[in-house]
Structures are given as structure tokens and as C-alpha cells.
Design an enzyme around this catalytic site. Structure first.
Site, PDB file in Angstrom:
ATOM      1  N   HIS A   8      64.429  86.426  28.563  1.00 24.52           N
ATOM      2  CA  HIS A   8      63.756  85.836  29.713  1.00 24.52           C
ATOM      3  C   HIS A   8      62.994  86.922  30.444  1.00 24.52           C
ATOM      4  O   HIS A   8      63.380  88.094  30.406  1.00 24.52           O
ATOM      5  CB  HIS A   8      64.782  85.174  30.653  1.00 24.52           C
ATOM      6  CG  HIS A   8      64.156  84.332  31.712  1.00 24.52           C
ATOM      7  ND1 HIS A   8      63.766  84.849  32.925  1.00 24.52           N
ATOM      8  CD2 HIS A   8      63.840  83.015  31.734  1.00 24.52           C
ATOM      9  CE1 HIS A   8      63.232  83.873  33.652  1.00 24.52           C
ATOM     10  NE2 HIS A   8      63.261  82.755  32.958  1.00 24.52           N
ATOM     11  N   ASP A  54      66.459  77.207  27.887  1.00 24.44           N
ATOM     12  CA  ASP A  54      65.925  76.431  26.769  1.00 24.44           C
ATOM     13  C   ASP A  54      66.830  76.477  25.550  1.00 24.44           C
ATOM     14  O   ASP A  54      66.772  75.590  24.699  1.00 24.44           O
ATOM     15  CB  ASP A  54      64.541  76.963  26.375  1.00 24.44           C
ATOM     16  CG  ASP A  54      63.537  76.785  27.489  1.00 24.44           C
ATOM     17  OD1 ASP A  54      63.430  75.656  28.009  1.00 24.44           O
ATOM     18  OD2 ASP A  54      62.863  77.770  27.857  1.00 24.44           O
TER      19      ASP A  54
END
Length: 459
Positions: free
Chosen positions: A337, A396
Site C-alpha cells: 500500500h 483489496d
């Protein structure tokens, strides 16, 4: 003067040899040496090598925290996400323990800056319910006329079409933009679900269009309108509602929210702004990442002869990074991320529910595979790539599995993300309009040398 070619479809929808030739020229003349980005201290992606973003604005809406100060130094820590100062973990825990939907309560918080009391929440839920309607014949004239296999494009087109039905579409006063935002937040689930049904109808499936029920929450209405029998379980509604809350906002710098700020700063209308944010979220590096995760695991499960074999899993992940597996992009989707380096709090919350849901739905083997990949991927990435920060599973990584276990169609994975994030976009648009009256325009350093013009006959 060129004549219109007979094979017009070939011109429009295929890469002809001439297009391929021009594309090679285009690539050659657009290439920039990567070393120049370092030389001129360009923050690629508006982030430095340590992942710290360029400060481009101020916000009260949400905060993404991934570091803490220890002995005067900034060090990575377990990630936290705050909505208007409230920890997302506390918000989720609060509405789950109270056994009431969290979407409407959290939307009120992001839009208006404080948690609602009982009367305020009831009134807000009523406002959302009464706005769950589309203009007369909109389903027939807009949604049914040109259904698309890509729901994000279809929804964006619908949002732009709604502009023509609004007599005050270009009014950017706070009151008018709030009205438009509440309308779009309420209408979004219908645009999403009806668009999905319209596309399936064009493919020969039955068509069923159900009106939303005012007494149901946003998550419940999505499930009810989506399914032919209109049935859903309490657990399914609770988990989808939680997913909507987790995706509602993520700071002002994520790609689609920053797009919202940039487009809002130009003075354009709400419908154009939200359509632009939708275009950003559609990208596989942003909102479309959960679809990529699901597709990657589908490919992995087909290639592995034993889902429990660590060596096979390790080899597949290595092949991914070496661009030998799946889409040959060199990525392990769902890992890493831009901000979080230790943990993504949204993934942590999701993971607890994934395990419970996997047990109830009989997905234990799939969950075990996901868990193995989550543990092995950071180590393999660190072996293959130069690391500037830690790598961890992001939201996700697990959301696709959750949606799969909820029997949601993959075509709606990213639209469901958007159904939540439209609340955050609306809040940030209102904040931009209130506080900033300056168009966003960062600088780009030109590299092309100046040249003298050459007449056509001399070239």
C-alpha cells in the site's frame, strides 16, 4: 482528400498496421529516462522514496496513520484509519455491537462532521430513503438503451446523464452541491444494480427491476434489488454494510479523492466531478484491484496441484514477480500500500469476518490459501525487489474473497467500492468548495530542447 474506407469497423475497433507503426513512434518520442526523475527530484506519484506524500492540501474528513514517533524519530506502526477523528475500528465495533447498519450513520459523520444522535440519524435515513428514485423513464431511456459490460463506465454515463435532469446542475453553492450529493449517494445502488441487470438482459437472461424499499438500509437494498428472489441473510447484509463503511473514505490523497479535489477546483459541476472520480477508481491500481486479486487467485488455484504445498505457492508468487504468471505485470495484487507498511486496518477488520464467513460458507480451503499467500508474499517481494518500506496485505486482498462468498458478481466489485466512496468524494468536494478558491495546477519540468520550425517542403 482521403476517402471514407469501406471497412469502417476495422478502422474503429482494430489496431491496424499503420496504428501499430504510429504507436511505436509515439512510444519512442514520449520516453523519458528514469534517472532524470531522480536528478530533478521529481516525486513520482507525488510520493518520495519512503512513500511519504507531497503535502497538497488540508482536510478534516479522514486521516490515514501508518507511523508513530519513537525517541524523536518517525517509525512504521500498525495502520489506523480515522473518520472525523474517530478510529474506524471503534466505529465498526460500535454499530456491530448495537446491531444497526453503519453506512448511513458513517455517511452522516463524514458529511457533517459529527456522529448523529437518534433523531438526526432517523431524519438522515429518511432523507436517503426518499431520494432513492430515478427520473421518469430513466431506466428505459438511459440504462436500457446502451448497457455496457463494464459497470463503472455505465454508471459514469448515467451520472453524466443525470446532469440534464437537474435544473440547477451548475450551481456550486454548498446547499445545492449537498442536495446533489445526497441524491447521488441514494441513487448509486440503483444505477449499479439496474445497469448490471440490463447488461445481463441483453445477453439473454431474465430482466427484473425491483424498486428499493424505504425501510431497508443501503446494504440491504443492494442485496434485495440484485437477487431475483429478493432474499438475503442478516449476516450477508451486516458484512456488506461493514464493507461499505470500510471503503467510504481514505484521506484526501488517494487517487480518486485527489481527482475530486482537482476537478472541483476547476469550478465544474457535481456530476462531472463524480464521473471523473469514477474514472479514477476504475483503474486496476485503485478500485479495480480487488477484481485483479480474485482473478489472480483463480489463476493460482488452477495452476497449483496442491493448495497446501508451500513450495508450489512460493514458485507461483515468484513467477508473478518475474512476469511469468497471470497477467505478466510483475505484481502480486492485494499486497502493499502507498501508505501502510505494517498493516492495513481495513484488511485487519475484513480478515476477522473472512474467517467466520469462510467457516459458515465452506470456503476453508480458499481462506487457508489466502492466508498462506499473505504470509509468504512480503518475504518473496523483499527478496526480488528493492524495498523502501514494508509490504502488507491491503483491503483489496480480502474484499474480493468476501464478495465472492456473498455471491456478488465480480462485475460489481468495483462499483460496490464506488457506492461507498461516493460519500467520501462528496465530503471532500464540499470541503474543497468551502475552503479553497484556487485551481490545482502542479508543475512539470519540460525536457524537450527548443527547435526552429522547418517548412513542410524542407522536412
Amino acid at each position: 482528400m482521403a476517402r471514407v474506407p469501406k471497412d469502417i469497423d476495422n478502422i474503429f475497433f482494430e489496431n491496424t498496421p499503420k496504428i501499430e507503426e504510429l504507436a511505436r513512434i509515439c512510444e519512442e518520442n514520449n520516453a523519458i529516462e528514469k534517472e532524470l526523475y531522480t536528478k530533478y527530484e521529481v516525486k513520482r506519484g507525488l510520493r518520495d522514496l519512503n512513500g511519504k506524500g507531497v503535502l497538497a492540501g488540508l482536510t478534516n474528513i479522514s486521516d490515514v496513520c501508518a507511523t508513530k514517533i519513537v525517541d524523536g524519530k518517525e517509525v512504521p506502526c500498525a495502520g489506523n484509519l480515522y473518520y472525523r477523528g474517530y478510529n474506524i475500528k471503534d466505529l465498526v465495533k460500535g454499530f456491530l455491537e448495537a446491531k444497526h447498519p453503519g453506512f448511513e450513520e458513517t455517511a452522516y459523520l463524514l458529511l457533517f462532521g459529527s456522529l448523529p444522535n437518534k433523531q438526526q440519524l432517523d431524519e438522515f435515513q429518511g432523507m436517503i430513503a426518499e431520494r432513492r428514485m430515478l427520473p421518469p423513464n430513466f431506466v428505459r431511456d438511459v440504462i436500457m438503451k446502451a448497457p455496457s459490460k463494464d459497470m463503472m463506465n455505465m454508471i459514469s454515463r448515467c451520472i453524466l446523464n443525470l446532469y440534464t435532469y437537474d435544473e440547477k446542475a451548475d450551481d456550486t453553492s454548498i446547499a445545492n452541491v449537498l442536495r446533489q450529493s445526497l441524491n447521488l449517494i441514494s441513487q448509486f445502488p440503483m444505477l449499479m444494480v439496474y445497469g448490471y441487470h440490463a447488461y445481463n438482459y441483453r445477453r439473454g437472461e431474465d430482466l427484473y427491476i425491483y424498486a428499493p424499499y424505504p425501510e431497508l438500509s443501503t446494504a440491504e437494498n443492494i442485496l434485495m434489488m440484485l437477487r431475483e428472489d429478493r432474499k438475503y441473510t442478516e449476516l450477508e447484509a451486516r458484512i456488506l454494510d461493514m464493507a461499505l463503511v470500510l471503503h467510504m473514505d481514505h484521506g484526501g490523497g488517494n487517487n480518486s479523492t485527489f481527482t475530486t479535489h482537482v476537478v472541483t477546483s476547476s469550478g465544474t459541476d457535481t456530476y462531472s466531478t463524480i464521473a471523473a472520480a469514477m474514472a479514477s477508481l476504475k483503474g486496476p491500481k485503485h478500485g479495480g484491484a480487488n477484481v485483479k486479486v480474485t482473478q489472480m487467485f483463480d489463476d493460482m488455484k488452477q495452476r497449483l496441484t496442491d493448495w497446501k504445498d508451500d513450495d508450489q505457492i512460493r514458485q507461483y508468487l515468484t513467477d508473478l514477480l518475474d512476469k511469468k504468471a497471470f497477467d505478466q505485470k510483475g505484481l502480486i495484487y492485494g499486497m502493499g500500500h502507498a501508505i501502510y507498511s505494517v498493516s492495513d486496518p481495513r484488511a485487519d477488520i475484513f480478515k476477522n469476518f473472512v474467517k467466520q464467513l469462510a467457516t459458515e460458507k465452506g470456503y476453508e480451503e480458499e481462506y487457508a490459501l489466502y492466508e498462506k499467500v499473505e504470509h509468504m508474499a512480503p518475504e518473496i517481494i523483499s527478496e526480488k525487489r528493492k524495498m523502501y518500506k514494508g509490504v502488507n496485505a491491503n483491503v483489496d486482498f480480502y474484499s474480493g474473497l468476501v464478495y465472492s462468498m456473498l455471491d456478488l458478481p465480480p462485475a460489481l466489485y468495483t462499483p460496490i467500492f464506488a457506492a461507498a466512496r461516493i460519500v467520501g468524494w462528496s465530503a471532500h468536494r464540499l470541503e474543497e468548495l468551502k475552503n479553497v478558491d484556487k485551481i490545482i495546477r502542479p508543475a512539470y519540468k519540460p525536457l524537450a530542447p527548443y527547435r526552429d520550425y522547418i517548412k513542410l517542403e524542407d522536412r
